[in-house]
Design a protein around this motif. Structure first.
Motif, PDB file in Angstrom:
ATOM      1  N   VAL A  26       0.863  -1.191   0.000  1.00 44.44           N
ATOM      2  CA  VAL A  26       0.000   0.000   0.000  1.00 44.44           C
ATOM      3  C   VAL A  26       0.894   1.233   0.000  1.00 44.44           C
ATOM      4  CG1 VAL A  26      -1.740   1.292   1.301  1.00 44.44           C
ATOM      5  CG2 VAL A  26      -1.799  -1.212   1.286  1.00 44.44           C
ATOM      6  N   LYS A  27       0.572   2.197  -0.843  1.00 43.54           N
ATOM      7  CA  LYS A  27       1.322   3.451  -0.873  1.00 43.54           C
ATOM      8  C   LYS A  27       0.337   4.610  -0.889  1.00 43.54           C
ATOM      9  CE  LYS A  27       5.073   3.993  -3.340  1.00 43.54           C
ATOM     10  NZ  LYS A  27       6.024   4.243  -4.451  1.00 43.54           N
ATOM     11  N   TYR A  28       0.540   5.563   0.032  1.00 45.32           N
ATOM     12  CA  TYR A  28      -0.222   6.809   0.034  1.00 45.32           C
ATOM     13  C   TYR A  28       0.657   7.867  -0.617  1.00 45.32           C
ATOM     14  CZ  TYR A  28      -2.782   4.603   3.967  1.00 45.32           C
ATOM     15  OH  TYR A  28      -3.493   3.765   4.781  1.00 45.32           O
ATOM     16  N   ILE A  29       0.059   8.708  -1.452  1.00 44.12           N
ATOM     17  CA  ILE A  29       0.794   9.783  -2.114  1.00 44.12           C
ATOM     18  C   ILE A  29      -0.025  11.070  -2.014  1.00 44.12           C
ATOM     19  CG2 ILE A  29       1.702  10.648  -4.308  1.00 44.12           C
ATOM     20  CD1 ILE A  29       2.072   7.724  -5.166  1.00 44.12           C
ATOM     21  N   ALA A  30       0.658  12.171  -1.724  1.00 44.96           N
ATOM     22  CA  ALA A  30       0.039  13.498  -1.758  1.00 44.96           C
ATOM     23  C   ALA A  30       0.930  14.390  -2.606  1.00 44.96           C
ATOM     24  CB  ALA A  30      -0.121  14.064  -0.357  1.00 44.96           C
ATOM     25  N   THR A  31       0.306  15.159  -3.494  1.00 48.13           N
ATOM     26  CA  THR A  31       1.061  16.017  -4.401  1.00 48.13           C
ATOM     27  C   THR A  31       0.199  17.221  -4.806  1.00 48.13           C
ATOM     28  OG1 THR A  31       2.433  16.021  -6.387  1.00 48.13           O
ATOM     29  CG2 THR A  31       0.402  14.737  -6.478  1.00 48.13           C
ATOM     30  N   ASP A  32       0.722  18.084  -5.641  1.00 52.62           N
ATOM     31  CA  ASP A  32       0.065  19.267  -6.217  1.00 52.62           C
ATOM     32  C   ASP A  32       0.024  20.482  -5.290  1.00 52.62           C
ATOM     33  OD1 ASP A  32      -0.298  17.798  -8.503  1.00 52.62           O
ATOM     34  OD2 ASP A  32      -2.479  17.696  -8.366  1.00 52.62           O
ATOM     35  N   ALA A  33       0.453  20.351  -4.039  1.00 48.68           N
ATOM     36  CA  ALA A  33       0.416  21.498  -3.119  1.00 48.68           C
ATOM     37  C   ALA A  33       1.597  22.429  -3.388  1.00 48.68           C
ATOM     38  CB  ALA A  33       0.442  21.018  -1.673  1.00 48.68           C
ATOM     39  N   VAL A  34       1.365  23.729  -3.186  1.00 43.30           N
ATOM     40  CA  VAL A  34       2.435  24.711  -3.350  1.00 43.30           C
ATOM     41  C   VAL A  34       2.770  25.392  -2.028  1.00 43.30           C
ATOM     42  CG1 VAL A  34       1.962  25.106  -5.791  1.00 43.30           C
ATOM     43  CG2 VAL A  34       0.818  26.523  -4.062  1.00 43.30           C
ATOM     44  N   ASP A  82      -3.759  27.730   2.120  1.00 42.53           N
ATOM     45  CA  ASP A  82      -3.418  28.718   1.100  1.00 42.53           C
ATOM     46  C   ASP A  82      -4.404  28.606  -0.063  1.00 42.53           C
ATOM     47  OD1 ASP A  82      -2.327  30.292  -0.894  1.00 42.53           O
ATOM     48  OD2 ASP A  82      -0.336  29.373  -0.799  1.00 42.53           O
ATOM     49  N   ILE A  83      -5.187  29.639  -0.318  1.00 44.29           N
ATOM     50  CA  ILE A  83      -6.212  29.625  -1.372  1.00 44.29           C
ATOM     51  C   ILE A  83      -5.608  29.375  -2.751  1.00 44.29           C
ATOM     52  CG2 ILE A  83      -6.202  32.109  -1.817  1.00 44.29           C
ATOM     53  CD1 ILE A  83      -9.387  30.037  -1.588  1.00 44.29           C
ATOM     54  N   GLY A  84      -4.334  29.667  -2.925  1.00 46.37           N
ATOM     55  CA  GLY A  84      -3.672  29.462  -4.210  1.00 46.37           C
ATOM     56  C   GLY A  84      -3.110  28.051  -4.374  1.00 46.37           C
ATOM     57  N   SER A  85      -3.339  27.204  -3.406  1.00 45.13           N
ATOM     58  CA  SER A  85      -2.779  25.864  -3.447  1.00 45.13           C
ATOM     59  C   SER A  85      -3.785  24.840  -3.959  1.00 45.13           C
ATOM     60  CB  SER A  85      -2.301  25.457  -2.043  1.00 45.13           C
ATOM     61  OG  SER A  85      -1.498  24.291  -2.109  1.00 45.13           O
ATOM     62  N   ALA A  86      -3.382  23.598  -3.941  1.00 43.73           N
ATOM     63  CA  ALA A  86      -4.207  22.470  -4.360  1.00 43.73           C
ATOM     64  C   ALA A  86      -3.692  21.253  -3.609  1.00 43.73           C
ATOM     65  CB  ALA A  86      -4.100  22.251  -5.865  1.00 43.73           C
ATOM     66  N   LEU A  87      -4.399  20.149  -3.735  1.00 43.96           N
ATOM     67  CA  LEU A  87      -3.928  18.908  -3.117  1.00 43.96           C
ATOM     68  C   LEU A  87      -4.573  17.726  -3.822  1.00 43.96           C
ATOM     69  CD1 LEU A  87      -2.193  17.673  -0.868  1.00 43.96           C
ATOM     70  CD2 LEU A  87      -4.200  17.755   0.606  1.00 43.96           C
ATOM     71  N   LYS A  88      -3.744  16.748  -4.119  1.00 44.89           N
ATOM     72  CA  LYS A  88      -4.212  15.488  -4.697  1.00 44.89           C
ATOM     73  C   LYS A  88      -3.701  14.377  -3.800  1.00 44.89           C
ATOM     74  CE  LYS A  88      -3.934  12.709  -8.919  1.00 44.89           C
ATOM     75  NZ  LYS A  88      -3.400  12.693 -10.285  1.00 44.89           N
ATOM     76  N   VAL A  89      -4.591  13.487  -3.350  1.00 42.91           N
ATOM     77  CA  VAL A  89      -4.192  12.348  -2.538  1.00 42.91           C
ATOM     78  C   VAL A  89      -4.594  11.059  -3.253  1.00 42.91           C
ATOM     79  CG1 VAL A  89      -4.189  13.545  -0.330  1.00 42.91           C
ATOM     80  CG2 VAL A  89      -6.273  12.466  -1.111  1.00 42.91           C
ATOM     81  N   MET A  90      -3.730  10.054  -3.141  1.00 47.69           N
ATOM     82  CA  MET A  90      -3.977   8.781  -3.821  1.00 47.69           C
ATOM     83  C   MET A  90      -3.611   7.623  -2.907  1.00 47.69           C
ATOM     84  SD  MET A  90      -2.397   9.410  -7.608  1.00 47.69           S
ATOM     85  CE  MET A  90      -0.849  10.106  -7.072  1.00 47.69           C
ATOM     86  N   ILE A  91      -4.297   6.516  -3.120  1.00 45.89           N
ATOM     87  CA  ILE A  91      -3.916   5.241  -2.510  1.00 45.89           C
ATOM     88  C   ILE A  91      -3.598   4.297  -3.658  1.00 45.89           C
ATOM     89  CG2 ILE A  91      -4.648   3.276  -1.123  1.00 45.89           C
ATOM     90  CD1 ILE A  91      -6.591   5.170   0.335  1.00 45.89           C
ATOM     91  N   LEU A  92      -2.399   3.740  -3.632  1.00 48.15           N
ATOM     92  CA  LEU A  92      -2.004   2.733  -4.616  1.00 48.15           C
ATOM     93  C   LEU A  92      -1.900   1.387  -3.904  1.00 48.15           C
ATOM     94  CD1 LEU A  92      -0.887   5.513  -5.750  1.00 48.15           C
ATOM     95  CD2 LEU A  92       0.689   4.123  -7.027  1.00 48.15           C
ATOM     96  N   LYS A  99      -7.690   4.402  -5.255  1.00 47.23           N
ATOM     97  CA  LYS A  99      -8.597   5.547  -5.158  1.00 47.23           C
ATOM     98  C   LYS A  99      -7.767   6.819  -5.146  1.00 47.23           C
ATOM     99  CE  LYS A  99     -12.431   3.360  -2.777  1.00 47.23           C
ATOM    100  NZ  LYS A  99     -13.394   3.462  -1.690  1.00 47.23           N
ATOM    101  N   GLN A 100      -8.401   7.908  -5.625  1.00 49.72           N
ATOM    102  CA  GLN A 100      -7.749   9.216  -5.601  1.00 49.72           C
ATOM    103  C   GLN A 100      -8.784  10.315  -5.553  1.00 49.72           C
ATOM    104  OE1 GLN A 100      -5.370   9.940  -9.077  1.00 49.72           O
ATOM    105  NE2 GLN A 100      -6.963   9.302 -10.488  1.00 49.72           N
ATOM    106  N   ALA A 101      -8.374  11.481  -5.059  1.00 47.02           N
ATOM    107  CA  ALA A 101      -9.242  12.655  -5.025  1.00 47.02           C
ATOM    108  C   ALA A 101      -8.350  13.893  -5.048  1.00 47.02           C
ATOM    109  CB  ALA A 101     -10.123  12.656  -3.782  1.00 47.02           C
ATOM    110  N   ALA A 102      -8.915  15.002  -5.496  1.00 47.44           N
ATOM    111  CA  ALA A 102      -8.135  16.232  -5.599  1.00 47.44           C
ATOM    112  C   ALA A 102      -9.037  17.441  -5.404  1.00 47.44           C
ATOM    113  CB  ALA A 102      -7.448  16.308  -6.964  1.00 47.44           C
ATOM    114  N   THR A 103      -8.414  18.539  -5.026  1.00 45.30           N
ATOM    115  CA  THR A 103      -9.116  19.807  -4.897  1.00 45.30           C
ATOM    116  C   THR A 103      -8.149  20.943  -5.228  1.00 45.30           C
ATOM    117  OG1 THR A 103     -10.440  21.203  -3.426  1.00 45.30           O
ATOM    118  CG2 THR A 103      -8.623  20.034  -2.438  1.00 45.30           C
ATOM    119  N   ARG A 104      -8.705  22.066  -5.633  1.00 45.69           N
ATOM    120  CA  ARG A 104      -7.901  23.242  -5.943  1.00 45.69           C
ATOM    121  C   ARG A 104      -8.641  24.470  -5.422  1.00 45.69           C
ATOM    122  NH1 ARG A 104      -3.750  23.820  -8.799  1.00 45.69           N
ATOM    123  NH2 ARG A 104      -3.957  21.854  -9.909  1.00 45.69           N
TER     124      ARG A 104
END
Length: 119
Positions: A26-34, A82-92, A99-104
């Motif tokens: 199992v791998k959790y990943i978070a990306t897209d944040a600034v 931070d309103i200018g940020s985003a976040l994508k989280v995934m489970i591999l 599964k994955q989900a994201a917001t901006r």
């Protein structure tokens, strides 16, 4: 002889009903944040861990990996301020996106993915 046959059939039936639980990576990943974000996840022992993660750019990536058995719960969630940020989280699971989900630009809601490792 009839009883012996009946017992053999019963044992075969019970043995076939038992499923072997396989171990999965199992791998959790978070990306897209600034900017800094908070991540919560269920670890290998079943505890929920909460951490603040510093991100400098959208390509920065947080990961957590462990081995778990089929039928176990997986969970990862995060949010940012931070309103200018985003976040994508995934489970591999075994290298495939389960599964994955994201917001901006949404600093109110948490981005959450969870489930049970399939058999």
């Amino acid at each position: 002889m009839k009883n012996l046959t009946l017992i053999a059939i019963l044992i075969a039936f019970l043995a076939s009903g038992c499923e072997k639980r396989e171990e999965k990576l199992v791998k959790y990943i978070a990306t897209d944040a600034v900017s800094t974000y908070t991540i919560s996840y269920r670890d290998q022992s079943g505890s929920v861990i909460k951490k603040d993660i510093e991100a400098q750019s959208a390509i920065d990536r947080w990961e957590y990996s462990f081995v778990a058995g089929q039928g176990e719960i997986v969970y990862v969630s995060g949010n940012y301020k931070d309103i200018g940020s985003a976040l994508k989280v995934m489970i591999l699971i075994d290298g495939k996106v389960y599964k994955q989900a994201a917001t901006r630009g949404d600093t109110v809601r948490y981005v959450t993915v969870s489930g049970v490792i399939p058999y």
